[in-house]
Structure formats: structure tokens, C-alpha cells
Design a protein around this motif. Structure first.
Motif, PDB file in Angstrom:
ATOM      1  N   ASN A   8      37.131  13.815 -16.789  1.00 14.46           N
ATOM      2  CA  ASN A   8      38.444  14.008 -16.181  1.00 14.46           C
ATOM      3  C   ASN A   8      38.614  13.098 -14.964  1.00 14.46           C
ATOM      4  OD1 ASN A   8      39.397  16.030 -17.950  1.00 14.46           O
ATOM      5  ND2 ASN A   8      38.227  17.593 -16.839  1.00 14.46           N
ATOM      6  N   PRO A   9      39.859  12.806 -14.589  1.00 13.33           N
ATOM      7  CA  PRO A   9      40.104  11.950 -13.432  1.00 13.33           C
ATOM      8  C   PRO A   9      39.432  12.482 -12.175  1.00 13.33           C
ATOM      9  CG  PRO A   9      42.133  12.255 -14.669  1.00 13.33           C
ATOM     10  CD  PRO A   9      41.121  13.168 -15.283  1.00 13.33           C
ATOM     11  N   TRP A  10      38.804  11.575 -11.444  1.00 12.85           N
ATOM     12  CA  TRP A  10      38.107  11.804 -10.182  1.00 12.85           C
ATOM     13  C   TRP A  10      36.784  12.547 -10.322  1.00 12.85           C
ATOM     14  CZ3 TRP A  10      38.109   8.661  -6.564  1.00 12.85           C
ATOM     15  CH2 TRP A  10      39.270   8.017  -6.142  1.00 12.85           C
ATOM     16  N   GLU A  11      36.306  12.744 -11.567  1.00 12.19           N
ATOM     17  CA  GLU A  11      34.902  13.121 -11.726  1.00 12.19           C
ATOM     18  C   GLU A  11      34.047  11.873 -11.505  1.00 12.19           C
ATOM     19  OE1 GLU A  11      34.393  15.015 -15.482  1.00 12.19           O
ATOM     20  OE2 GLU A  11      35.506  16.814 -14.890  1.00 12.19           O
ATOM     21  N   GLN A  12      34.664  10.718 -11.692  1.00 12.87           N
ATOM     22  CA  GLN A  12      34.132   9.434 -11.270  1.00 12.87           C
ATOM     23  C   GLN A  12      35.273   8.703 -10.556  1.00 12.87           C
ATOM     24  OE1 GLN A  12      32.129   7.184 -14.381  1.00 12.87           O
ATOM     25  NE2 GLN A  12      31.311   9.043 -15.320  1.00 12.87           N
ATOM     26  N   ARG A  13      34.921   7.683  -9.782  1.00  8.98           N
ATOM     27  CA  ARG A  13      35.959   6.962  -9.040  1.00  8.98           C
ATOM     28  C   ARG A  13      36.948   6.287  -9.988  1.00  8.98           C
ATOM     29  NH1 ARG A  13      35.521   6.003  -3.407  1.00  8.98           N
ATOM     30  NH2 ARG A  13      37.143   4.446  -3.633  1.00  8.98           N
ATOM     31  N   LEU A  14      38.207   6.279  -9.600  1.00 12.72           N
ATOM     32  CA  LEU A  14      39.210   5.529 -10.344  1.00 12.72           C
ATOM     33  C   LEU A  14      39.152   4.060  -9.923  1.00 12.72           C
ATOM     34  CD1 LEU A  14      40.312   8.455 -10.813  1.00 12.72           C
ATOM     35  CD2 LEU A  14      42.603   7.464 -10.705  1.00 12.72           C
ATOM     36  N   ILE A  52      44.326  13.886  -5.630  1.00 11.78           N
ATOM     37  CA  ILE A  52      42.988  14.384  -5.989  1.00 11.78           C
ATOM     38  C   ILE A  52      43.048  15.880  -6.286  1.00 11.78           C
ATOM     39  CG2 ILE A  52      40.679  14.830  -5.054  1.00 11.78           C
ATOM     40  CD1 ILE A  52      41.015  12.106  -3.558  1.00 11.78           C
ATOM     41  N   LYS A  53      43.790  16.634  -5.473  1.00  8.26           N
ATOM     42  CA  LYS A  53      43.949  18.065  -5.722  1.00  8.26           C
ATOM     43  C   LYS A  53      44.651  18.309  -7.058  1.00  8.26           C
ATOM     44  CE  LYS A  53      42.053  19.876  -2.085  1.00  8.26           C
ATOM     45  NZ  LYS A  53      40.824  20.695  -2.227  1.00  8.26           N
ATOM     46  N   PHE A  54      45.643  17.489  -7.359  1.00  9.31           N
ATOM     47  CA  PHE A  54      46.364  17.590  -8.635  1.00  9.31           C
ATOM     48  C   PHE A  54      45.422  17.342  -9.813  1.00  9.31           C
ATOM     49  CE2 PHE A  54      48.571  15.080 -11.947  1.00  9.31           C
ATOM     50  CZ  PHE A  54      49.400  16.076 -12.460  1.00  9.31           C
ATOM     51  N   CYS A  55      44.587  16.309  -9.677  1.00  5.97           N
ATOM     52  CA  CYS A  55      43.644  15.983 -10.755  1.00  5.97           C
ATOM     53  C   CYS A  55      42.662  17.122 -10.986  1.00  5.97           C
ATOM     54  CB  CYS A  55      42.874  14.702 -10.420  1.00  5.97           C
ATOM     55  SG  CYS A  55      43.883  13.197 -10.488  1.00  5.97           S
ATOM     56  N   ASN A  98      47.205  12.641 -18.817  1.00 10.15           N
ATOM     57  CA  ASN A  98      48.430  12.183 -19.473  1.00 10.15           C
ATOM     58  C   ASN A  98      49.213  11.217 -18.581  1.00 10.15           C
ATOM     59  OD1 ASN A  98      47.792  13.810 -21.652  1.00 10.15           O
ATOM     60  ND2 ASN A  98      49.081  15.517 -20.968  1.00 10.15           N
ATOM     61  N   LEU A  99      49.233  11.514 -17.298  1.00 10.42           N
ATOM     62  CA  LEU A  99      49.962  10.666 -16.353  1.00 10.42           C
ATOM     63  C   LEU A  99      49.332   9.270 -16.290  1.00 10.42           C
ATOM     64  CD1 LEU A  99      52.312  10.992 -14.259  1.00 10.42           C
ATOM     65  CD2 LEU A  99      50.542  11.356 -12.545  1.00 10.42           C
ATOM     66  N   ILE A 100      48.015   9.235 -16.189  1.00  9.02           N
ATOM     67  CA  ILE A 100      47.322   7.950 -16.120  1.00  9.02           C
ATOM     68  C   ILE A 100      47.455   7.202 -17.443  1.00  9.02           C
ATOM     69  CG2 ILE A 100      45.074   6.839 -15.810  1.00  9.02           C
ATOM     70  CD1 ILE A 100      44.334   9.200 -13.958  1.00  9.02           C
ATOM     71  N   TYR A 103      44.903  20.241 -12.413  1.00 11.07           N
ATOM     72  CA  TYR A 103      45.561  20.004 -13.705  1.00 11.07           C
ATOM     73  C   TYR A 103      45.003  18.745 -14.363  1.00 11.07           C
ATOM     74  CZ  TYR A 103      48.823  23.148 -11.345  1.00 11.07           C
ATOM     75  OH  TYR A 103      49.381  24.193 -10.662  1.00 11.07           O
ATOM     76  N   PRO A 104      43.739  18.795 -14.797  1.00 10.47           N
ATOM     77  CA  PRO A 104      43.095  17.579 -15.318  1.00 10.47           C
ATOM     78  C   PRO A 104      43.792  16.974 -16.534  1.00 10.47           C
ATOM     79  CG  PRO A 104      41.756  19.533 -15.747  1.00 10.47           C
ATOM     80  CD  PRO A 104      42.823  19.948 -14.808  1.00 10.47           C
TER      81      PRO A 104
END
Length: 491
Positions: A293-299, A256-259, A268-270, A262-263
Motif C-alpha cells: 500500500n502507499p507509504w509502506e515504502q517511500r513514494l 500520509i494519513k489518508f493513505c 486508485n488515486l495514484i 484509506y489504502p
């Protein structure tokens, strides 16, 4: 238990509202840490489990790992760490029975209203007990009611839906024994409910189409954790569970900290992981390229990549488009395409609701929860002796629920030891506090329901929850009186 007025000899120390995972956890902490306290649990439905007892749609399962979603005091012992609703429901009920908590639950007792009396220094709770009007009284109340409406889903306008001649189903009210064998199903929605439903529906349906206005992030993960299975074979069970739980806590925290930091790298990773799973004829963009961006909403988690496997087998497909209108036999889209359907499933989201919809008052003056700030993520501004359980949006709900329970137990000990009868979070100048969302998600249902949930502030002790590690430290060792008005009254 008595009536609404006058002094009461039957005042309980604590009333917990809700026998879901938060309520059962709060009860365990209460009877373990404060064994002399009297308490009961009021549950509006007929069974233990809350969300896990309520939802019965096909494929219903967790979207968090069960090593952290399970109770820390009763380790999850199943091999699968992303489990279906039936297993989780059984786990919660067994946990409650193991510690006698189930005997404290009063079923079909729905909280209608709660009023704090400054004269009595106690809460008076009006309860609908299966049609009978009852009053309960308590010195402290814990609202373990979750955050959404069981009676009504999020309202969404779908043009022409009244024209459809087939079955229209909302996951929240899935009909028992609903037969959809060999039928064409369109699931409207792209959140975790839709992603969960589709692999299960595809087992019997002729084809399932996920119709989404905008995509979500999907991550395939093995349903059995290799590390957990390995350490369980070489270490004692208590040690292997703690290590596996710690692994999930730390890795989730770091991801989560990474997301957040570094959004684009997270995107790119996902994307790389998703492209590997997709059928060759399904492009990543636009179907799996979210606007946020990742984790602005639940994955959305896919155990063993079941969603993608269903697509590769030709049993399911994804369409990214908007609805022009619904016809008798399907859905016309803005692109000009038509989706034929025998069944339409409206997986369009949840409607937020706090306190189960009960009216909360102080000295008979109604309180609007959505206008109040949340103190330390635990108590509501201006409400004496009442905690509300709000978990995490980016981690297992149980973690936040347990941090709240541990904090409340410590606070109750402090109040008892110091002869304090009421603790009230006070904000001297609420108009000067910059408000932010207590639930930090940009999901449609959260944005639409923001007025129903309490606010967080931009200064301590009104800041929103941050991480489990910091909240756990605060619950065990942090200041528990900053911002509280403490009252000593002769009752």
C-alpha cells in the motif's frame, strides 16, 4: 587532543559527528541557543553536505520538497522545490558559511570508536584523522552520521553477473566522466535512485530499460510550486516562505494519513494519475501496480513527470520480470525474454549502518546499537549523553533532524541548569517491551538492515517517531526527563 586516559582539560561540551544536513542543523541550533557551549564537527570526508556531497550519479536530486527539506532558519529561495544535488550541496555549504559553522568542521576525521567513562563523565572519541590517530573528548555527542554505509552498497546476488563483458556500475560509486553515449543501459531496481537516474541517462544513451522485480509508486509533480510563486510576489519573503512551507507540511501530513486510513482509495488515486502519464502501449499492471500500500515504502517523485516523459519519447522502458542469468551481452529473464545491454546499473539499494560504523562502548563494554531501544526518538537506551539523529521516512529528513536538535538543546540547558553531568535513558524491563521498527518502511534495504538500527517500543517514551507536529511540540514543551537516569558527579 590529548590521549585516551586520565583527566582532560580539553573536554568540549559537544562533538557533532557528521557535517551533512543533520550535523549543520545541529550546529546552528547549538550555537544559537547555547552560545557559550564549545563544540566541533568531525567529518570523515573532505566536504560539507553528507549524502549530498557523496552521491554524484547523473540526475541525483531530492525526493522531498525543499521548502520542508531546507533549513527552517534559512529558507530555500530557488524556484524549483524538487532540486538537483548540486543546488542542494551549494545550499548546505552556503548555509554553513553564513553562520560560521564551516569553520567548526574538521575534515577527514573519521570516528573509529567512542567510549563513555563513568569516572570522567565524558566521551573519549578515537578518530582516524587522514591516517593519524587522534583522541577527542566531549561531555555530549550528537551522531549526525545518517543511516547507511558509504563504503559498501546493499549486497544483492545477481546470477551470472561475472559473465558480463560491458560496464557494471553502482550509483553509489558512479565513475567520474563515465561515457555512456549511444549505449544500451539496463538499470536494475525500481526505487527512487532508479527513477532519478533514468531520465538523465536517457538524454545520451541509445535506450534505458528499468528492470524491476516488483514496481514502486511513482507520482509526477511540477518542479515549481504555483502557490509558492504566487505568494512570493504579493507577500514579504519571510511570510511567503512560511506559508508555502506550512502548505507542504500540512498537505503531506494529510496525504500520509489518508493513505493509512484509506489504502485502496489512495491506490486508485495514484493509479489514475499514473495512467494519464503512461505511453499508450505500456500497461499499468504489472509495471506500476505495487504489492504494498502507499507509504509502506517511500513514494518516488518525478519532477515535471520526467520519468514518464522519457518513456513517451521512446527513450526508456520498464520491464517487470526476474533475472535467470546475466550473459556476456545482456540479461536473460524468467519470461524467456533477453535484454541486450552495454551497461548494467545496479540500483539495488543501500546498506544500513549507524554511527558511521564506529564502535560505541560504555566503560569499555561494547554496545550493539541494533539491540537498543530509542528513547523519544533521540537517545539510545543505556548510552549516556549521546543523541542519534533519525529523520522521517515519510517526510523530509530535515524535519526529524531539527526536532532532534531542538530537543537536545533543551536537554543540554536542563542538565547545565541543574548541575547534572549525565543523562542515561533506562528501560527497567527491556524484555517486556514489544519492539517495533524505528524506521517504519517495508523496503528491502530497511528489512535487511533492521539489525543495524535501534528499535522502537510500544510504550512511551520508547515509541517511534510519529509526526513532525507532535515531535516539535515534544521538543519544545514536552517532558524531557521521563525515562532518564540523571547523575550528578564531581568530575
Amino acid at each position: 587532543m590529548g590521549d585516551a586516559g586520565g583527566a582532560h582539560s580539553d573536554v568540549l561540551d559537544v562533538i557533532i559527528v557528521g557535517a551533512g544536513i543533520s550535523g549543520i542543523n545541529a550546529a546552528y541550533r547549538l550555537q544559537t541557543e547555547l552560545s557559550s557551549s564549545s563544540y566541533t564537527i568531525l567529518e570523515s570526508r573532505g566536504g560539507i553536505g553528507g549524502t549530498w556531497d557523496f552521491f554524484r550519479y547523473p540526475g541525483f536530486r531530492s525526493d522531498s520538497d525543499l521548502y520542508t527539506f531546507g533549513f527552517s532558519w534559512r529558507p530555500w529561495s530557488q524556484k524549483k522545490y524538487i532540486a538537483d544535488g548540486e543546488l542542494i550541496r551549494k545550499y548546505i555549504r552556503e548555509s554553513a558559511a553564513m553562520y560560521g559553522i564551516d569553520r567548526k568542521v574538521q575534515f577527514r576525521h573519521k570516528l573509529v570508536s567512542a567510549n563513555w567513562s563513568s569516572d570522567q563523565q565524558a566521551w573519549s572519541l578515537l578518530v582516524d584523522a587522514d591516517g593519524e590517530r587522534k583522541y577527542f573528548h566531549a561531555r555530549f555527542v550528537i551522531l549526525s552520521t545518517g543511516y547507511y554505509d558509504y563504503d559498501e552498497p546493499l549486497s544483492t546476488t545477481i546470477t551470472g553477473i561475472e559473465n558480463f563483458k560491458g560496464n557494471i556500475v553502482h550509483p553509489q560509486f558512479w565513475p567520474e566522466d563515465f561515457d555512456y553515449k549511444d549505449q544500451k543501459i539496463v538499470v536494475i531496481g525500481s526505487g527512487s535512485t532508479a527513477v532519478t537516474l533514468i531520465p538523465s541517462l536517457a538524454e545520451e544513451a541509445s535506450h534505458v530499460t528499468m528492470l524491476q522485480r516488483s514496481p514502486s509508486y511513482l507520482l509526477a509533480r511540477p518542479s515549481v510550486d504555483a502557490f509558492g510563486q504566487f505568494v512570493s510576489k504579493v507577500l514579504p519573503s519571510w511570510m511567503s516562505h512560511r506559508l508555502t512551507r506550512l502548505k507542504f507540511l500540512v498537505l503531506n501530513f494529510l496525504f500520509i494519513k489518508f493513505c493509512g486510513a484509506y489504502p485502496q482509495a489512495a491506490r486508485n488515486l495514484i493509479k489514475k494519475a499514473t495512467v494519464k502519464e503512461l505511453p499508450k502501449d505500456t500497461p499499468h499492471n504489472p509495471h506500476f501496480e505495487p504489492r504494498y500500500n502507499p507509504w509502506e515504502q517511500r513514494l518516488c517523485l518525478c519532477p515535471d513527470g520526467d520519468f514518464f516523459e522519457t518513456m513517451r519519447a521512446g527513450k526508456a522502458s520498464v520491464v517487470t520480470d526476474t533475472i535467470t542469468t546475466v550473459t556476456e551481452n545482456g540479461i536473460q529473464l524468467a519470461s524467456g525474454k533477453t535484454l541486450d545491454a552495454d551497461v548494467i546499473v545496479t540500483a539495488t539499494g543501500l546498506k544500513l549502518k549507524t554511527a558511521g560504523g564506529a564502535q560505541i562502548s560504555v566503560d569499555n563494554t561494547p554496545i550493539k546499537i541494533g539491540e537498543k531501544f530509542l528513547w523519544k526518538g533521540v537517545m539510545l537506551q543505556d548510552l549516556p549523553n549521546m543523541a542519534t539523529v533519525i529523520g522521517y521516512t515519510n517526510a523530509s529528513w530535515t524535519l526529524g533532524a531539527d526536532a532532534t536538535a531542538l530537543f537536545v538543546v533543551r536537554l543540554l540547558k536542563y542538565l547545565s541548569d541543574n548541575g547534572i553531568t549525565a543523562a542515561v535513558p533506562r528501560l527497567e524491563h527491556p524484555e517486556k517491551m514489544k519492539s517495533t521498527a524505528a524506521m517504519n518502511l517495508s523496503s528491502t534495504y530497511v528489512v535487511k538492515g533492521m539489525k543495524e538500527i535501534p528499535k522502537a517500543g510500544d510504550k512511551a517514551p520508547w515509541l517511534p517517531r510519529s509526526t513532525y507536529f507532535s515531535d516539535l511540540w515534544a521538543a519544545k514543551f514536552g517532558n524531557i526527563t521521563d525515562g532518564l537516569q540523571l547523575e550528578r558527579a564531581s568530575v
